[in-house]
Design a protein around this motif. Sequence first.
Motif, mmCIF file in Angstrom:
data_model
loop_
_atom_site.group_PDB
_atom_site.id
_atom_site.type_symbol
_atom_site.label_atom_id
_atom_site.label_comp_id
_atom_site.label_asym_id
_atom_site.label_seq_id
_atom_site.Cartn_x
_atom_site.Cartn_y
_atom_site.Cartn_z
ATOM 1 N N PRO A 229 72.654 26.962 -9.699
ATOM 2 C CA PRO A 229 72.857 25.745 -10.498
ATOM 3 C C PRO A 229 72.936 25.986 -12.001
ATOM 4 O O PRO A 229 73.807 25.407 -12.675
ATOM 5 C CB PRO A 229 71.639 24.881 -10.134
ATOM 6 C CG PRO A 229 71.291 25.317 -8.750
ATOM 7 C CD PRO A 229 71.563 26.789 -8.717
ATOM 8 N N ASP A 230 72.066 26.809 -12.551
ATOM 9 C CA ASP A 230 72.077 27.051 -13.992
ATOM 10 C C ASP A 230 73.376 27.699 -14.449
ATOM 11 O O ASP A 230 73.915 27.371 -15.511
ATOM 12 C CB ASP A 230 70.886 27.920 -14.402
ATOM 13 C CG ASP A 230 69.572 27.161 -14.357
ATOM 14 O OD1 ASP A 230 69.612 25.905 -14.307
ATOM 15 O OD2 ASP A 230 68.504 27.808 -14.360
ATOM 16 N N ALA A 231 73.898 28.623 -13.638
ATOM 17 C CA ALA A 231 75.148 29.286 -13.992
ATOM 18 C C ALA A 231 76.319 28.312 -13.916
ATOM 19 O O ALA A 231 77.206 28.322 -14.775
ATOM 20 C CB ALA A 231 75.387 30.482 -13.070
ATOM 21 N N VAL A 232 76.324 27.462 -12.903
ATOM 22 C CA VAL A 232 77.406 26.493 -12.743
ATOM 23 C C VAL A 232 77.359 25.450 -13.855
ATOM 24 O O VAL A 232 78.393 25.050 -14.398
ATOM 25 C CB VAL A 232 77.323 25.818 -11.357
ATOM 26 C CG1 VAL A 232 78.273 24.631 -11.268
ATOM 27 C CG2 VAL A 232 77.624 26.836 -10.259
ATOM 28 N N ARG A 233 76.167 25.018 -14.203
ATOM 29 C CA ARG A 233 76.008 23.984 -15.225
ATOM 30 C C ARG A 233 76.587 24.412 -16.575
ATOM 31 O O ARG A 233 77.080 23.593 -17.350
ATOM 32 C CB ARG A 233 74.524 23.654 -15.394
ATOM 33 C CG ARG A 233 74.236 22.400 -16.203
ATOM 34 C CD ARG A 233 72.821 22.459 -16.792
ATOM 35 N NE ARG A 233 71.823 22.703 -15.790
ATOM 36 C CZ ARG A 233 71.063 21.750 -15.230
ATOM 37 N NH1 ARG A 233 71.218 20.505 -15.580
ATOM 38 N NH2 ARG A 233 70.142 22.074 -14.329
ATOM 39 N N THR A 234 76.524 25.698 -16.868
ATOM 40 C CA THR A 234 76.983 26.201 -18.163
ATOM 41 C C THR A 234 78.362 26.852 -18.102
ATOM 42 O O THR A 234 78.837 27.379 -19.094
ATOM 43 C CB THR A 234 75.977 27.229 -18.716
ATOM 44 O OG1 THR A 234 75.793 28.295 -17.765
ATOM 45 C CG2 THR A 234 74.628 26.574 -18.982
ATOM 46 N N ASP A 235 78.998 26.808 -16.928
ATOM 47 C CA ASP A 235 80.337 27.376 -16.773
ATOM 48 C C ASP A 235 81.326 26.517 -17.559
ATOM 49 O O ASP A 235 81.456 25.315 -17.314
ATOM 50 C CB ASP A 235 80.702 27.414 -15.290
ATOM 51 C CG ASP A 235 82.021 28.121 -15.035
ATOM 52 O OD1 ASP A 235 83.071 27.553 -15.409
ATOM 53 O OD2 ASP A 235 82.001 29.218 -14.455
ATOM 54 N N GLN A 236 82.069 27.120 -18.482
ATOM 55 C CA GLN A 236 82.934 26.352 -19.365
ATOM 56 C C GLN A 236 84.038 25.615 -18.607
ATOM 57 O O GLN A 236 84.389 24.483 -18.949
ATOM 58 C CB GLN A 236 83.551 27.263 -20.428
ATOM 59 C CG GLN A 236 84.285 26.510 -21.530
ATOM 60 C CD GLN A 236 83.379 25.518 -22.259
ATOM 61 O OE1 GLN A 236 82.298 25.887 -22.730
ATOM 62 N NE2 GLN A 236 83.804 24.267 -22.366
ATOM 63 N N ARG A 237 84.565 26.231 -17.582
ATOM 64 C CA ARG A 237 85.636 25.561 -16.841
ATOM 65 C C ARG A 237 85.095 24.332 -16.103
ATOM 66 O O ARG A 237 85.768 23.298 -16.025
ATOM 67 C CB ARG A 237 86.285 26.531 -15.848
ATOM 68 C CG ARG A 237 87.566 25.969 -15.258
ATOM 69 C CD ARG A 237 88.290 26.956 -14.384
ATOM 70 N NE ARG A 237 89.519 26.374 -13.862
ATOM 71 C CZ ARG A 237 90.249 26.907 -12.901
ATOM 72 N NH1 ARG A 237 89.884 28.068 -12.360
ATOM 73 N NH2 ARG A 237 91.347 26.309 -12.476
#
Length: 248
Positions: A229-237
């Motif tokens: 979740p943390d990685a997805v939340r900050t994914d620019q795309r």
Amino acid sequence: MSLLDVTELRKTFGGFHAVDGVSFAVEEGSIHAVIGPNGAGKTTMFNLISGHSHPSAGAIRFAGDDVTQSSPDAMVRRGLTRAFQVTTIFPKLTVLESVECAISARRHQSASLWLWNRPTARAEALQLLETVGLAELADVQAATMSHGDQRTLEVTLALATQPKLLLLDEPTAGMSPFETKKMVELVRDLTRSRGLTVLFCEHDIGTVFTISDKVTVLHRGQIIADGAPDAVRTDQRVIDVYLGRRNS
């Protein structure tokens, strides 16, 4: 270990690619969310996984077996059950009777056998209602319940099939903040107490990032992010095509 493996899944309608080369895995015992804008392909993908539609290409493996062309009832027998976005209950039955019916259906019992074996079905039904917090509403007619309680009852009917993997389509849609919190707590408790695996799609981003172990993001039928979740939340795309638009 993954319970569900989706590989290069595709579904086309004429020249339209509703699902376009999707691959991901759902780990056993996890809560896995699928998010994305309207029209991203979420419902089509759930239809393919649950057997309500068959892919144009690609493969679906469940518990190690190829289930790509399986029917919905065959998927339920294997241990994959889906609760739909539109609430589906037995409106004229009481809460307890509804769950008893679902248990009897799982046992392939006719009406006469249901009456004969009703005491055992009732005991199991009462235990399920206690698990989901609906025991006090056992004798209430299902149609008179609040929207949130009806959604919980639908989850209970799905649980009566004894699934390994539960697919939830917008489980908090139309719920109040209080009802949403109860549903989140229920899903989390079920994965812990029953060893259940949950795959769900949801528009409530707060719910997604609160409860999920992993998040897959769809856009125009393709995966643009898949991870913690943390990685997805900050994914620019993801921010550009989904999260940013929702917060604007």
